[in-house]
Design a protein around this motif. Sequence first.
Motif, mmCIF file in Angstrom:
data_model
loop_
_atom_site.group_PDB
_atom_site.id
_atom_site.type_symbol
_atom_site.label_atom_id
_atom_site.label_comp_id
_atom_site.label_asym_id
_atom_site.label_seq_id
_atom_site.Cartn_x
_atom_site.Cartn_y
_atom_site.Cartn_z
ATOM 1 N N MET A 1 35.448 104.984 78.601
ATOM 2 C CA MET A 1 35.389 104.062 77.492
ATOM 3 C C MET A 1 36.691 104.177 76.700
ATOM 4 O O MET A 1 37.243 105.254 76.537
ATOM 5 C CB MET A 1 34.195 104.408 76.606
ATOM 6 N N SER A 2 37.171 103.071 76.199
ATOM 7 C CA SER A 2 38.394 103.082 75.407
ATOM 8 C C SER A 2 38.150 102.442 74.047
ATOM 9 O O SER A 2 37.198 101.679 73.866
ATOM 10 C CB SER A 2 39.515 102.354 76.143
ATOM 11 N N PHE A 3 39.027 102.774 73.109
ATOM 12 C CA PHE A 3 38.940 102.250 71.746
ATOM 13 C C PHE A 3 40.298 101.721 71.322
ATOM 14 O O PHE A 3 41.330 102.152 71.833
ATOM 15 C CB PHE A 3 38.486 103.356 70.779
ATOM 16 N N GLN A 4 40.278 100.817 70.383
ATOM 17 C CA GLN A 4 41.498 100.242 69.836
ATOM 18 C C GLN A 4 41.908 101.016 68.585
ATOM 19 O O GLN A 4 41.059 101.356 67.759
ATOM 20 C CB GLN A 4 41.283 98.770 69.475
ATOM 21 N N PRO A 9 51.250 101.025 57.798
ATOM 22 C CA PRO A 9 51.558 99.622 57.546
ATOM 23 C C PRO A 9 52.349 98.970 58.667
ATOM 24 O O PRO A 9 52.708 97.800 58.576
ATOM 25 C CB PRO A 9 52.381 99.665 56.262
ATOM 26 N N ALA A 10 52.605 99.696 59.760
ATOM 27 C CA ALA A 10 53.449 99.183 60.839
ATOM 28 C C ALA A 10 52.789 98.067 61.654
ATOM 29 O O ALA A 10 53.454 97.387 62.404
ATOM 30 C CB ALA A 10 53.836 100.326 61.771
ATOM 31 N N LYS A 11 51.485 97.913 61.529
ATOM 32 C CA LYS A 11 50.737 96.903 62.294
ATOM 33 C C LYS A 11 50.848 97.135 63.798
ATOM 34 O O LYS A 11 50.902 96.197 64.583
ATOM 35 C CB LYS A 11 51.179 95.495 61.935
ATOM 36 N N LEU A 12 50.874 98.410 64.202
ATOM 37 C CA LEU A 12 50.879 98.767 65.616
ATOM 38 C C LEU A 12 49.455 98.772 66.150
ATOM 39 O O LEU A 12 48.518 99.138 65.437
ATOM 40 C CB LEU A 12 51.478 100.153 65.814
ATOM 41 N N HIS A 13 49.311 98.409 67.408
ATOM 42 C CA HIS A 13 48.018 98.439 68.081
ATOM 43 C C HIS A 13 48.195 99.128 69.426
ATOM 44 O O HIS A 13 49.170 98.865 70.125
ATOM 45 C CB HIS A 13 47.501 97.019 68.331
ATOM 46 N N PHE A 14 47.248 99.997 69.771
ATOM 47 C CA PHE A 14 47.247 100.594 71.097
ATOM 48 C C PHE A 14 45.836 101.021 71.452
ATOM 49 O O PHE A 14 44.935 101.033 70.607
ATOM 50 C CB PHE A 14 48.247 101.749 71.216
ATOM 51 N N ALA A 25 47.743 109.016 73.664
ATOM 52 C CA ALA A 25 47.621 107.583 73.940
ATOM 53 C C ALA A 25 48.825 106.821 73.407
ATOM 54 O O ALA A 25 49.366 105.950 74.093
ATOM 55 C CB ALA A 25 46.332 107.039 73.321
ATOM 56 N N ALA A 26 49.243 107.136 72.199
ATOM 57 C CA ALA A 26 50.396 106.447 71.605
ATOM 58 C C ALA A 26 51.652 106.690 72.445
ATOM 59 O O ALA A 26 52.381 105.748 72.768
ATOM 60 C CB ALA A 26 50.611 106.918 70.175
ATOM 61 N N LEU A 83 39.718 102.555 65.582
ATOM 62 C CA LEU A 83 40.281 103.254 64.423
ATOM 63 C C LEU A 83 41.291 102.401 63.689
ATOM 64 O O LEU A 83 42.018 101.619 64.301
ATOM 65 C CB LEU A 83 40.998 104.525 64.876
ATOM 66 N N GLU A 84 41.330 102.598 62.389
ATOM 67 C CA GLU A 84 42.419 102.093 61.570
ATOM 68 C C GLU A 84 43.006 103.297 60.850
ATOM 69 O O GLU A 84 42.301 103.992 60.111
ATOM 70 C CB GLU A 84 41.935 101.052 60.574
ATOM 71 N N LEU A 85 44.283 103.554 61.105
ATOM 72 C CA LEU A 85 44.974 104.708 60.551
ATOM 73 C C LEU A 85 46.130 104.255 59.679
ATOM 74 O O LEU A 85 46.641 103.140 59.843
ATOM 75 C CB LEU A 85 45.528 105.578 61.679
ATOM 76 N N HIS A 86 46.544 105.137 58.786
ATOM 77 C CA HIS A 86 47.720 104.856 57.960
ATOM 78 C C HIS A 86 48.685 106.022 58.085
ATOM 79 O O HIS A 86 48.311 107.179 57.926
ATOM 80 C CB HIS A 86 47.315 104.675 56.499
ATOM 81 N N HIS A 87 49.950 105.695 58.424
ATOM 82 C CA HIS A 87 51.028 106.685 58.457
ATOM 83 C C HIS A 87 52.263 105.997 57.901
ATOM 84 O O HIS A 87 52.771 105.054 58.499
ATOM 85 C CB HIS A 87 51.281 107.182 59.878
ATOM 86 N N PRO A 88 52.774 106.452 56.755
ATOM 87 C CA PRO A 88 53.855 105.735 56.076
ATOM 88 C C PRO A 88 55.193 105.722 56.815
ATOM 89 O O PRO A 88 56.044 104.890 56.532
ATOM 90 C CB PRO A 88 53.997 106.473 54.749
#
Length: 92
Positions: A1-4, A9-14, A25-26, A83-88
């Motif tokens: 199973m995989s997750f998004q 604020p970079a608006k990256l998706h993986f 994964a990144a 997940l939604e993460l934040h890394h400045p």
Amino acid sequence: MSFQVKVLPAKLHFTVENNETILQAALRQGIDFPYRCQQGVCTSCVCKLRAGSVHYVPPSPLTELDQQQAFVYCCLAYADSDLELHHPFIRG
């Protein structure tokens, strides 16, 4: 199973698979994700969890304060949901 995974604020998706950490994964997908030790010590990969849930293979690196502040050690964390993460410092 995989997750998004979305990193702001970079608006990256993986995509992260259930057998890999968020950092693995990144990096597998060519994302320039900050890291050094990959052992939860340097805190370079720590993000703030905005949505979703993660788990760690015991022992968890999180202190009580880390948990209260919703920090995620991406080098050791496995996704349990999207997940939604934040890394400045991550750039898109």
